[in-house]
Scaffold this active site. Structure first.
Site, PDB file in Angstrom:
ATOM      1  N   GLU A 117       0.822  -1.202   0.000  1.00 32.70           N
ATOM      2  CA  GLU A 117       0.000   0.000   0.000  1.00 32.70           C
ATOM      3  C   GLU A 117       0.863   1.261   0.000  1.00 32.70           C
ATOM      4  O   GLU A 117       1.984   1.260   0.491  1.00 32.70           O
ATOM      5  CB  GLU A 117      -0.896   0.013   1.250  1.00 32.70           C
ATOM      6  CG  GLU A 117      -1.884  -1.139   1.232  1.00 32.70           C
ATOM      7  CD  GLU A 117      -2.774  -1.199   2.463  1.00 32.70           C
ATOM      8  OE1 GLU A 117      -3.960  -1.492   2.285  1.00 32.70           O
ATOM      9  OE2 GLU A 117      -2.300  -0.959   3.576  1.00 32.70           O
ATOM     10  N   CYS A 130       3.617   8.526   1.197  1.00 32.88           N
ATOM     11  CA  CYS A 130       4.132   7.557   2.158  1.00 32.88           C
ATOM     12  C   CYS A 130       4.209   6.219   1.421  1.00 32.88           C
ATOM     13  O   CYS A 130       3.191   5.707   0.958  1.00 32.88           O
ATOM     14  CB  CYS A 130       3.170   7.483   3.350  1.00 32.88           C
ATOM     15  SG  CYS A 130       3.599   6.223   4.564  1.00 32.88           S
ATOM     16  N   CYS A 137       6.804  -7.133   6.531  1.00 32.25           N
ATOM     17  CA  CYS A 137       7.954  -6.613   7.290  1.00 32.25           C
ATOM     18  C   CYS A 137       8.428  -7.704   8.240  1.00 32.25           C
ATOM     19  O   CYS A 137       7.621  -8.441   8.795  1.00 32.25           O
ATOM     20  CB  CYS A 137       7.539  -5.374   8.088  1.00 32.25           C
ATOM     21  SG  CYS A 137       8.925  -4.600   8.977  1.00 32.25           S
ATOM     22  N   CYS A 141       7.303  -5.747  15.192  1.00 34.08           N
ATOM     23  CA  CYS A 141       6.873  -4.864  16.281  1.00 34.08           C
ATOM     24  C   CYS A 141       5.403  -5.200  16.597  1.00 34.08           C
ATOM     25  O   CYS A 141       4.560  -5.193  15.695  1.00 34.08           O
ATOM     26  CB  CYS A 141       7.016  -3.395  15.879  1.00 34.08           C
ATOM     27  SG  CYS A 141       8.728  -2.979  15.430  1.00 34.08           S
ATOM     28  N   CYS A 144       2.265  -2.974  15.450  1.00 36.51           N
ATOM     29  CA  CYS A 144       2.194  -2.546  14.053  1.00 36.51           C
ATOM     30  C   CYS A 144       1.536  -3.633  13.202  1.00 36.51           C
ATOM     31  O   CYS A 144       1.922  -4.801  13.269  1.00 36.51           O
ATOM     32  CB  CYS A 144       3.613  -2.271  13.552  1.00 36.51           C
ATOM     33  SG  CYS A 144       3.690  -1.921  11.779  1.00 36.51           S
ATOM     34  N   SER A 226      12.682   6.090   7.556  1.00 38.97           N
ATOM     35  CA  SER A 226      12.341   5.737   8.939  1.00 38.97           C
ATOM     36  C   SER A 226      12.824   4.329   9.241  1.00 38.97           C
ATOM     37  O   SER A 226      12.626   3.413   8.444  1.00 38.97           O
ATOM     38  CB  SER A 226      10.819   5.831   9.099  1.00 38.97           C
ATOM     39  OG  SER A 226      10.434   5.565  10.418  1.00 38.97           O
ATOM     40  N   CYS A 368      -0.399   5.556  10.334  1.00 35.34           N
ATOM     41  CA  CYS A 368       0.848   4.884  10.714  1.00 35.34           C
ATOM     42  C   CYS A 368       0.590   3.515  11.306  1.00 35.34           C
ATOM     43  O   CYS A 368      -0.186   3.378  12.241  1.00 35.34           O
ATOM     44  CB  CYS A 368       1.570   5.684  11.783  1.00 35.34           C
ATOM     45  SG  CYS A 368       2.392   7.087  11.125  1.00 35.34           S
TER      46      CYS A 368
HETATM   47  N1  SAH Z   1       9.906   0.097   9.612  1.00 35.52           N
HETATM   48  C1  SAH Z   1      10.058   1.513   9.675  1.00 35.52           C
HETATM   49  C2  SAH Z   1       9.061   2.308   8.851  1.00 35.52           C
HETATM   50  C3  SAH Z   1       7.615   1.909   8.842  1.00 35.52           C
HETATM   51  S1  SAH Z   1       6.482   2.395  10.079  1.00 35.52           S
HETATM   52  C4  SAH Z   1      10.017   1.973  11.099  1.00 35.52           C
HETATM   53  O1  SAH Z   1       9.628   1.212  11.965  1.00 35.52           O
HETATM   54  O2  SAH Z   1      10.421   3.100  11.367  1.00 35.52           O
HETATM   55  C5  SAH Z   1       6.418   4.110  10.258  1.00 35.52           C
HETATM   56  C6  SAH Z   1       6.150   4.527  11.704  1.00 35.52           C
HETATM   57  O3  SAH Z   1       4.854   4.122  12.175  1.00 35.52           O
HETATM   58  C7  SAH Z   1       7.148   3.905  12.672  1.00 35.52           C
HETATM   59  O4  SAH Z   1       7.592   4.874  13.578  1.00 35.52           O
HETATM   60  C8  SAH Z   1       6.296   2.863  13.368  1.00 35.52           C
HETATM   61  O5  SAH Z   1       6.832   2.483  14.591  1.00 35.52           O
HETATM   62  C9  SAH Z   1       4.981   3.584  13.482  1.00 35.52           C
HETATM   63  N2  SAH Z   1       3.862   2.699  13.799  1.00 35.52           N
HETATM   64  C10 SAH Z   1       3.739   1.386  13.532  1.00 35.52           C
HETATM   65  N3  SAH Z   1       2.572   0.909  13.995  1.00 35.52           N
HETATM   66  C11 SAH Z   1       1.927   1.944  14.570  1.00 35.52           C
HETATM   67  C12 SAH Z   1       0.671   2.082  15.199  1.00 35.52           C
HETATM   68  N4  SAH Z   1      -0.163   1.052  15.320  1.00 35.52           N
HETATM   69  N5  SAH Z   1       0.328   3.304  15.674  1.00 35.52           N
HETATM   70  C13 SAH Z   1       1.164   4.357  15.531  1.00 35.52           C
HETATM   71  N6  SAH Z   1       2.358   4.292  14.927  1.00 35.52           N
HETATM   72  C14 SAH Z   1       2.751   3.096  14.456  1.00 35.52           C
END
Ligand code: SAH
Length: 392
Positions: A117, A130, A137, A141, A144, A226, A368
């Site tokens: 996406e 974005c 991935c 995490c 996410c 990021s 995000c």
């Molecule tokens: N893998 C990279 C980029 C992708 S995510 C990274 O982790 O930086 C972009 C941002 O969204 C990251 O800071 C990630 O931690 C955040 N993110 C992921 N899941 C989220 C959620 N459920 N709510 C808010 N931010 C989130």
């Protein structure tokens, strides 16, 4: 939320979600190559070298991605060049808009059936894309949505660049209400961990920032990469001659909690990852962005704000707090507003510049951490189709 009309897929891309081939890298595309390599490619195909510039001007200069719209090229030339230099990499499956047309999400199917996406966000003074750097991935995490899917594969340089060129075309058409028509920023905050696909992401950044017609001509400073904090790759990035903005997804100032929220912390600890980020700031003179998703009763305690403030005081860093976007089935929620305000207050009191990010695209699961193409398609394909009929 508006669901835009579903775009018909091409006949060689059957529409069933069930069609999944083995993950494989896509065919070569002109956006994979620099201008000299494009010239070599067209001459190998029996065309004069100037065709490379002609194609590039269409693609990067005029944002035309379909060779059939390049009508100044003879039909025979188009037929010769399309497979080798302009194969279809991204097939739109669905587009959704919200925030009164200022946020649009596109779900793409790649040549092997993988889904990714992209999100386009319009503001009064700028338009930001974005983009995804991987299908799925591998960083796991737990808060996410993409992290729950696991990694399918890296995207190619052109699969990354083509997302941006498409979105730049949408912006240029005037479709983003209340925003300028020129796409000016790109954030690698879609699906995937950009630094885990390092050479391709760097090459994509070069393509996006090289002046037209060789590239898209964006400013390096307007590109944000990021990362969860892959320390060796961050150090490598410091040594490139690139002035992109580095965002570090920290989410906790202490190893105990970060080990859980960002599992790669078990390998590279908070102190190490911040050290690599500060080195990047020192080498480039660019302020790093510390991303911190505020999760109720998990990482939002005043003592954690104070500890974060202590770690960042006097550094070239800015904190970007993101209200958590809860993902389906998640046990976690965003922090209450008073808790968020207190967190901001303590950081600012420590002298650390801090803002709270607006949560664009929540309604279309485009905010995000909400990008999870696979599950989304299977779970909501019926609903989306029905809504699209209503929209037409
Ligand atoms: N893998 C990279 C980029 C992708 S995510 C990274 O982790 O930086 C972009 C941002 O969204 C990251 O800071 C990630 O931690 C955040 N993110 C992921 N899941 C989220 C959620 N459920 N709510 C808010 N931010 C989130």
């Amino acid at each position: 939320m508006t669901i835009l009309p579903v775009i018909p897929t091409s006949p060689d891309q059957p529409d069933e979600v069930a069609v999944r081939r083995r993950p494989s890298m896509p065919p070569r595309h002109l956006a994979d190559l620099d201008l000299a390599a494009r010239q070599a490619a067209v001459t190998t195909l029996g065309e004069p070298a100037f065709r490379a510039k002609q194609l590039s001007t269409h693609y990067f200069g005029r944002l035309v991605r379909d060779i059939d719209e390049m009508t100044d090229l003879p039909a025979a030339t188009r037929a010769r060049l399309t497979d080798d230099l302009l194969p279809t990499l991204l097939t739109p499956v669905r587009e959704m808009a919200c925030d009164d047309g200022a946020t649009r999400k596109t779900l793409w199917r790649l040549h092997d059936g993988a889904l990714v996406e992209s999100v386009l966000m319009g503001y009064p003074d700028r338009v930001t894309a974005c983009v995804s750097s991987q299908a799925g991935c591998g960083m796991a995490c737990p808060f996410c949505a993409t992290g729950q899917q696991g990694l399918t594969r890296n995207l190619s340089v052109a699969e990354i660049v083509d997302q941006v060129v498409y979105l730049a075309g949408v912006a240029a058409s005037g479709a983003v209400t209340g925003s300028p028509p020129r796409l000016s920023r790109v954030v690698f905050m879609g699906m995937g961990e950009p630094l885990a696909n390092y050479p391709r992401v760097i090459e994509a950044v070069r393509r996006l920032t090289t002046p037209a017609p060789e590239g898209l001509g964006l400013s390096q400073r307007h590109i944000t990469v990021s990362t969860v904090g892959l320390v060796p790759a961050m150090r490598r990035l410091s040594a490139e001659d690139l002035n992109v903005t580095l965002a570090l997804s920290l989410h906790a100032p202490d190893d105990d909690l970060r080990d859980e929220l960002v599992p790669v912390n078990q390998r590279w600890k908070v102190a190490e990852v911040l050290d690599a980020a500060f080195e990047y700031a020192a080498r480039t003179g660019r302020r790093i962005s510390i991303e911190y998703a505020l999760i109720r009763d998990v990482n939002d305690q005043p003592w954690r704000a104070d500890l974060l403030g202590k770690l960042l005081r006097g550094k070239l860093a800015h904190v970007n707090l993101i209200p958590l976007n809860p993902t389906p089935g998640s046990k976690w929620d965003a922090s209450p507003k008073p808790v968020e305000r207190e967190f901001v207050r303590r950081l600012r009191e420590a002298g650390v510049s801090t803002t709270v990010r607006d949560t664009r695209g929540r309604e279309i699961d485009g905010a995000c951490g909400q990008l999870a193409a696979g599950e989304l398609t299977e779970a909501s394909a019926g609903g989306a189709a029905a809504a699209a009929e209503v929209a037409q």
